[in-house]
Design a protein around this motif. Sequence first.
Motif, PDB file in Angstrom:
ATOM      1  N   ARG A 161      54.141  14.708  62.963  1.00 41.86           N
ATOM      2  CA  ARG A 161      53.424  13.877  61.990  1.00 41.86           C
ATOM      3  C   ARG A 161      52.764  12.673  62.646  1.00 41.86           C
ATOM      4  O   ARG A 161      52.346  11.740  61.963  1.00 41.86           O
ATOM      5  CB  ARG A 161      54.394  13.380  60.908  1.00 41.86           C
ATOM      6  CG  ARG A 161      55.003  14.465  60.066  1.00 41.86           C
ATOM      7  CD  ARG A 161      55.868  13.919  58.956  1.00 41.86           C
ATOM      8  NE  ARG A 161      57.209  13.530  59.376  1.00 41.86           N
ATOM      9  CZ  ARG A 161      57.648  12.285  59.425  1.00 41.86           C
ATOM     10  NH1 ARG A 161      56.876  11.286  59.079  1.00 41.86           N
ATOM     11  NH2 ARG A 161      58.887  12.015  59.826  1.00 41.86           N
ATOM     12  N   SER A 162      52.705  12.651  63.995  1.00 40.13           N
ATOM     13  CA  SER A 162      52.207  11.471  64.710  1.00 40.13           C
ATOM     14  C   SER A 162      51.018  11.808  65.602  1.00 40.13           C
ATOM     15  O   SER A 162      50.849  12.954  66.006  1.00 40.13           O
ATOM     16  CB  SER A 162      53.323  10.864  65.580  1.00 40.13           C
ATOM     17  OG  SER A 162      54.450  10.584  64.799  1.00 40.13           O
ATOM     18  N   VAL A 163      50.214  10.783  65.890  1.00 38.04           N
ATOM     19  CA  VAL A 163      49.089  10.944  66.824  1.00 38.04           C
ATOM     20  C   VAL A 163      49.174   9.859  67.893  1.00 38.04           C
ATOM     21  O   VAL A 163      49.726   8.779  67.666  1.00 38.04           O
ATOM     22  CB  VAL A 163      47.714  10.860  66.117  1.00 38.04           C
ATOM     23  CG1 VAL A 163      47.472  12.064  65.235  1.00 38.04           C
ATOM     24  CG2 VAL A 163      47.550   9.564  65.341  1.00 38.04           C
ATOM     25  N   GLU A 170      52.736  12.491  55.944  1.00 34.07           N
ATOM     26  CA  GLU A 170      52.442  13.917  55.766  1.00 34.07           C
ATOM     27  C   GLU A 170      51.956  14.511  57.083  1.00 34.07           C
ATOM     28  O   GLU A 170      51.267  13.850  57.861  1.00 34.07           O
ATOM     29  CB  GLU A 170      51.342  14.135  54.699  1.00 34.07           C
ATOM     30  CG  GLU A 170      51.508  13.325  53.435  1.00 34.07           C
ATOM     31  CD  GLU A 170      50.842  11.957  53.489  1.00 34.07           C
ATOM     32  OE1 GLU A 170      50.114  11.687  54.464  1.00 34.07           O
ATOM     33  OE2 GLU A 170      51.067  11.151  52.575  1.00 34.07           O
ATOM     34  N   THR A 171      52.268  15.785  57.306  1.00 29.27           N
ATOM     35  CA  THR A 171      51.822  16.486  58.514  1.00 29.27           C
ATOM     36  C   THR A 171      50.316  16.729  58.487  1.00 29.27           C
ATOM     37  O   THR A 171      49.660  16.721  59.528  1.00 29.27           O
ATOM     38  CB  THR A 171      52.562  17.843  58.651  1.00 29.27           C
ATOM     39  OG1 THR A 171      53.944  17.635  58.413  1.00 29.27           O
ATOM     40  CG2 THR A 171      52.380  18.448  60.023  1.00 29.27           C
ATOM     41  N   GLU A 172      49.746  16.934  57.268  1.00 29.62           N
ATOM     42  CA  GLU A 172      48.316  17.236  57.149  1.00 29.62           C
ATOM     43  C   GLU A 172      47.455  16.063  57.606  1.00 29.62           C
ATOM     44  O   GLU A 172      46.304  16.250  58.008  1.00 29.62           O
ATOM     45  CB  GLU A 172      47.952  17.567  55.687  1.00 29.62           C
ATOM     46  CG  GLU A 172      48.685  18.759  55.087  1.00 29.62           C
ATOM     47  CD  GLU A 172      50.113  18.448  54.666  1.00 29.62           C
ATOM     48  OE1 GLU A 172      50.377  17.307  54.204  1.00 29.62           O
ATOM     49  OE2 GLU A 172      50.973  19.332  54.831  1.00 29.62           O
ATOM     50  N   ALA A 173      48.001  14.849  57.542  1.00 26.56           N
ATOM     51  CA  ALA A 173      47.236  13.655  57.917  1.00 26.56           C
ATOM     52  C   ALA A 173      46.857  13.667  59.396  1.00 26.56           C
ATOM     53  O   ALA A 173      45.874  13.042  59.792  1.00 26.56           O
ATOM     54  CB  ALA A 173      48.030  12.406  57.583  1.00 26.56           C
ATOM     55  N   VAL A 174      47.635  14.400  60.221  1.00 26.43           N
ATOM     56  CA  VAL A 174      47.357  14.451  61.665  1.00 26.43           C
ATOM     57  C   VAL A 174      45.984  15.071  61.913  1.00 26.43           C
ATOM     58  O   VAL A 174      45.200  14.574  62.730  1.00 26.43           O
ATOM     59  CB  VAL A 174      48.467  15.240  62.406  1.00 26.43           C
ATOM     60  CG1 VAL A 174      48.094  15.473  63.856  1.00 26.43           C
ATOM     61  CG2 VAL A 174      49.788  14.496  62.324  1.00 26.43           C
TER      62      VAL A 174
END
Length: 199
Positions: free
Chosen positions: A69-71, A118-122
């Motif tokens: 969930r991170s960048v 959220e995972t989709e935000a990545v």
Amino acid sequence: MEGDDVEMAAPESGGAVELDEMKKRLKEMEDEAAALREMQAKVEKEMGAVQDPSADAANQANREEVDSRSVFVGNVDYACTPEEVQQHFQACGTVNRVTIRTNKFGQPKGYAYVEFLETEAVQEALLLNESELHGRQLKVSAKRTNIPGMKQFRARRPNPYMGFRGRTPYAAAPFFYPTPYGYGKVPRFRTAMRYNPYF
């Protein structure tokens, strides 16, 4: 004879006192050793809880979940605050945490990690690659999970100014010639270097 008996009895009573003192000291040492063993067992138990393989596996799984969930955000301006980074990525999704890495003196290293809820935000955040913040183009990529004990191998690049490492330049053996005064032979050194384009 009676005087001899008194003299013999005196050291024995002194020896008994010394023996009692030694017993006391031995008891104190045993108590200290027991206390140390107890403390060591407590520390080992705490360390064992940290180094428990099932706990390690759970921690690793948790870390992987957070990293998914991170960048990673590179080329972050040193004057940038976590709030500004959060605002920049706010449109992608709910920002859970922003971490700007610093060195031991507390100065920013120029990169940050943004963790989303959220995972989709990545995927949305990756679209902001090469977007500008504080006049600098950000490098946005998915955060990779570090595996403990595994260090990535990076091949060393050859340095053109160092020449060929590991090779010593060729040096001819010294030869001797007679001195004009006959005092023996004086060494004269000649060296021949191999051709090296970097020198």
